[in-house]
Scaffold this active site. Structure first.
Site, PDB file in Angstrom:
ATOM      1  N   SER A   1      30.660 -15.186 -75.343  1.00 35.98           N
ATOM      2  CA  SER A   1      31.421 -14.600 -74.164  1.00 35.98           C
ATOM      3  C   SER A   1      30.511 -13.579 -73.451  1.00 35.98           C
ATOM      4  CB  SER A   1      32.769 -14.028 -74.539  1.00 35.98           C
ATOM      5  OG  SER A   1      33.546 -13.899 -73.479  1.00 35.98           O
TER       6      SER A   1
ATOM      7  N   LYS B   1      24.533  -0.109 -81.560  1.00 34.21           N
ATOM      8  CA  LYS B   1      24.200   1.238 -81.177  1.00 34.21           C
ATOM      9  C   LYS B   1      23.479   1.271 -79.758  1.00 34.21           C
ATOM     10  CE  LYS B   1      19.478   1.556 -81.678  1.00 34.21           C
ATOM     11  NZ  LYS B   1      19.115   0.272 -80.900  1.00 34.21           N
TER      12      LYS B   1
ATOM     13  N   LYS C   1       6.952   4.331 -78.346  1.00 34.20           N
ATOM     14  CA  LYS C   1       6.516   2.613 -77.916  1.00 34.20           C
ATOM     15  C   LYS C   1       5.100   2.899 -77.587  1.00 34.20           C
ATOM     16  CE  LYS C   1      10.909   0.791 -77.734  1.00 34.20           C
ATOM     17  NZ  LYS C   1      11.124  -0.120 -78.733  1.00 34.20           N
TER      18      LYS C   1
ATOM     19  N   HIS D   1      18.410   4.854 -86.177  1.00 32.44           N
ATOM     20  CA  HIS D   1      17.430   4.452 -87.431  1.00 32.44           C
ATOM     21  C   HIS D   1      16.812   5.587 -88.367  1.00 32.44           C
ATOM     22  CE1 HIS D   1      18.329   0.516 -85.412  1.00 32.44           C
ATOM     23  NE2 HIS D   1      17.342   0.514 -84.497  1.00 32.44           N
TER      24      HIS D   1
ATOM     25  N   LYS E   1      17.664  -3.646 -93.998  1.00 39.27           N
ATOM     26  CA  LYS E   1      16.429  -4.146 -94.344  1.00 39.27           C
ATOM     27  C   LYS E   1      16.182  -3.823 -96.023  1.00 39.27           C
ATOM     28  CE  LYS E   1      13.820  -2.608 -90.368  1.00 39.27           C
ATOM     29  NZ  LYS E   1      13.326  -3.720 -89.689  1.00 39.27           N
TER      30      LYS E   1
ATOM     31  N   HIS F   1      20.647  -1.897 -87.983  1.00 38.12           N
ATOM     32  CA  HIS F   1      19.858  -2.795 -88.549  1.00 38.12           C
ATOM     33  C   HIS F   1      18.896  -2.408 -89.587  1.00 38.12           C
ATOM     34  CE1 HIS F   1      16.603  -2.471 -85.802  1.00 38.12           C
ATOM     35  NE2 HIS F   1      15.964  -3.369 -86.259  1.00 38.12           N
TER      36      HIS F   1
ATOM     37  N   ASP G   1      35.681 -10.637 -68.954  1.00 41.11           N
ATOM     38  CA  ASP G   1      35.129  -9.269 -68.700  1.00 41.11           C
ATOM     39  C   ASP G   1      36.315  -8.298 -69.174  1.00 41.11           C
ATOM     40  OD1 ASP G   1      36.856  -8.883 -66.504  1.00 41.11           O
ATOM     41  OD2 ASP G   1      35.456  -9.959 -65.129  1.00 41.11           O
TER      42      ASP G   1
ATOM     43  N   ASP H   1      17.754   5.605 -78.968  1.00 39.32           N
ATOM     44  CA  ASP H   1      17.527   4.364 -79.212  1.00 39.32           C
ATOM     45  C   ASP H   1      17.114   4.267 -80.860  1.00 39.32           C
ATOM     46  OD1 ASP H   1      16.913   1.436 -79.218  1.00 39.32           O
ATOM     47  OD2 ASP H   1      14.869   1.813 -78.581  1.00 39.32           O
TER      48      ASP H   1
HETATM   49  C1  BG6 Z   1      15.952  -1.829 -81.985  1.00 33.68           C
HETATM   50  C2  BG6 Z   1      15.302  -0.665 -80.984  1.00 33.68           C
HETATM   51  O1  BG6 Z   1      17.141  -1.137 -82.633  1.00 33.68           O
HETATM   52  O2  BG6 Z   1      14.872  -1.441 -83.247  1.00 33.68           O
HETATM   53  C3  BG6 Z   1      14.071  -1.168 -80.406  1.00 33.68           C
HETATM   54  O3  BG6 Z   1      16.227  -0.934 -79.914  1.00 33.68           O
HETATM   55  C4  BG6 Z   1      13.204  -1.185 -81.599  1.00 33.68           C
HETATM   56  O4  BG6 Z   1      13.515  -0.417 -79.448  1.00 33.68           O
HETATM   57  C5  BG6 Z   1      13.802  -2.027 -82.778  1.00 33.68           C
HETATM   58  O5  BG6 Z   1      11.791  -1.847 -81.061  1.00 33.68           O
HETATM   59  C6  BG6 Z   1      12.740  -1.720 -84.019  1.00 33.68           C
HETATM   60  O6  BG6 Z   1      13.212  -2.871 -85.069  1.00 33.68           O
HETATM   61  P1  BG6 Z   1      12.289  -3.483 -86.045  1.00 33.68           P
HETATM   62  O7  BG6 Z   1      13.447  -3.946 -87.033  1.00 33.68           O
HETATM   63  O8  BG6 Z   1      11.796  -4.441 -85.196  1.00 33.68           O
HETATM   64  O9  BG6 Z   1      11.482  -2.199 -86.612  1.00 33.68           O
END
Ligand code: BG6
Length: 474
Positions: A53, A157, A335, A249, A191, A187, A97, A244
């Site tokens: 969607s 997130k 980055k 993370h 892992k 995520h 929407d 981010d």
């Molecule tokens: C994402 C971020 O959640 O995680 C990205 O938005 C980042 O900016 C990424 O590159 C890194 O995840 P992984 O699993 O590739 O290390």
């Protein structure tokens, strides 16, 4: 085979999965490949459909399926056509929407009506892979249209952009669902290597007794990325590396490293233990934080020419409890850096012995959280030869090399399965999010100036100087 890895498809209730952001990057790279792998392993419910969607239609259902087929062919190795056909046969698209979700609600009800089970027994999984600003109105729409009934909501997130907005988001969620229905996804927690941190520490007498301030002198959680923005300038301009990566993370990793024995691996105990760490965290100090921006960032398409958004962050954090008082935790990510890695290093205090006085050095345990998890212990050992001289040696454990019945699950795949099973253990709870924003808020109220760094470097000089002994990765 462990309990959590059993193929569970047969045991799962019938499901309608609604995927917002179904034509986006995350869906193409992770969510659909994850669903494909779960389907191939027989881990999805016997009866399920997927309704993509969003505001913009990708065309007819047939066209949407063709686009997915093309993307999956690129991302998945050894694609089994029968599995793919079966998955795509269950996929459709319905525009919606935040103002109008009536067609989507009708599509969900129609899909339930076509299943062999009583519609009341069908569960709904609603995945919100949408920008932070779109989140609240969308949640309200889902409540209005009663799509949240019998539903689990997966929230991507960042969970808000600061303490106030995260509280507003939380209130919006609480208006329509209970906390048990909310799956805030991070995520990194999916892992294998991250979960292995708990196994290595709590299941090994060699490590558990040394896991505190008496033995550990500092901890580094380092996630430099070689990649730049990869076409995500618009997202990044509104988010930045602090939100981010750090407040999500990397802080979650800190929670995993620092927690007390949770006693069980379940949604209440593990998250209680993690939450206690965040409660004990000292609010971050802007004077001990470095923000950086890679040179050339402002020339990227979609980036403001005066942008002050940080593409790099290094912080010093403290957990003021009995176990960790005085031990600095250094977190770094950025980055366009020299190389990509996801590494946690615990550095140990130098032993106070006489025989090697002045020659002993600190040990390090390093966890490499990449897709090929490894653990490395740095030791001082005797150099070969007639003299008693010392040198650095390394013990490396390649965790991927051991034989197992099961292949590891990719992070999103594992977490999607957990949502289908209703297991919140590896998802972030509302109190964790609130406390993390309290800890991070001083950096938003008094933002450190962004310092430029060259692409392909390790970040600004001030960040290199942040940990007393420097960064282990350099
Ligand atoms: C994402 C971020 O959640 O995680 C990205 O938005 C980042 O900016 C990424 O590159 C890194 O995840 P992984 O699993 O590739 O290390």
């Amino acid at each position: 085979m462990t309990e959590t890895q059993k193929p569970t498809g047969d045991a799962l209730a019938p499901h309608v999965l609604v995927l917002f952001g179904a034509t986006g990057d995350l869906a193409a790279r992770k969510l659909f490949p994850g669903l494909y792998h779960l389907a191939a392993a027989g881990r999805l419910p016997e009866e399920y459909v997927v309704i993509g969607s969003g505001r913009h239609s990708p065309g007819s259902d047939e066209e949407f399926r063709d686009q997915l087929r093309e993307k999956l062919t690129k991302t998945v190795d050894d694609l089994d056509t029968a599995v793919l056909d079966d998955l795509l046969g269950r996929v459709s698209f319905q525009t919606s929407d935040s103002d109008d979700g009536s067609d989507l609600a009708a599509a969900v009800r129609a899909a339930e009506g076509e299943m062999s089970s009583d519609p009341q027994d069908v569960r709904r999984l609603v995945y919100l892979s949408i920008p932070p600003a779109a989140m609240q109105p969308m949640i309200a729409m889902l409540g209005r249209e009663k799509i949240t009934e019998r539903g689990r909501l997966v929230i991507e997130k960042p969970f808000g952009l600061d303490l106030d907005s995260s509280r507003e988001l939380d209130a919006a969620l609480k208006d329509v669902v209970d906390e048990e229905q909310v799956f805030r996804i991070d995520h990194f927690l999916g892992k294998e290597a991250v979960q292995n941190l708990l196994a290595v520490r709590f299941a090994n007498g060699l490590f558990e007794p040394s896991w505190d301030r008496h033995t550990v002198s500092s901890v580094q959680i380092d996630v430099p990325e070689e990649l730049g923005l990869e076409g995500r300038a618009a997202f990044y301009e509104g988010t930045g590396a602090l939100r981010d990566m750090i407040s999500t993370h990397l802080t979650q990793l800190l929670g995993f490293v620092a927690l007390e024995d949770p006693k069980e691996f379940d949604a209440v105990t593990l998250r209680d233990a993690k939450s206690a760490v965040f409660q004990a965290m000292r609010p971050l100090d802007p004077a001990r934080t470095v923000f950086g921006q890679f040179e050339g960032y402002r020339d990227e398409k979609g980036v403001d020419e005066d942008s002050q958004v940080e593409t790099f962050v290094a912080i010093e954090a403290f957990v003021d409890n009995d176990r960790w008082r005085g031990v600095p935790f250094y977190l770094r990510t950025g980055k366009a850096m020299k190389r990509g890695a996801r590494v946690i290093t615990l550095s140990f205090r130098t032993p106070d012995t006489e025989i090697f006085a002045g020659r002993a050095a600190c040990n390090e345990i390093q966890f490499d959280l990449s897709d090929h998890p490894r653990m490395r212990v740095a030791l001082q050992t005797k150099n070969p030869g007639p003299d008693m001289t010392l040198g650095r040696s390394y013990m490396t454990l390649d965790m991927g090399e051991q034989e197992h019945d099961e292949a590891p699950l990719e992070a999103y795949e594992r977490l999607l399965l957990d949502v289908l099973r209703g297991d919140q253990t590896l998802f972030t709870r509302s109190d964790e999010v609130d406390r993390i924003w309290q800890v991070v808020q001083p950096l938003l109220d008094d933002r450190p100036e962004v310092q430029p760094y060259a692409k392909g470097s390790w970040g600004p000089q001030a960040a290199l100087d942040l940990p007393a002994g420097g960064w282990v990765l350099r």
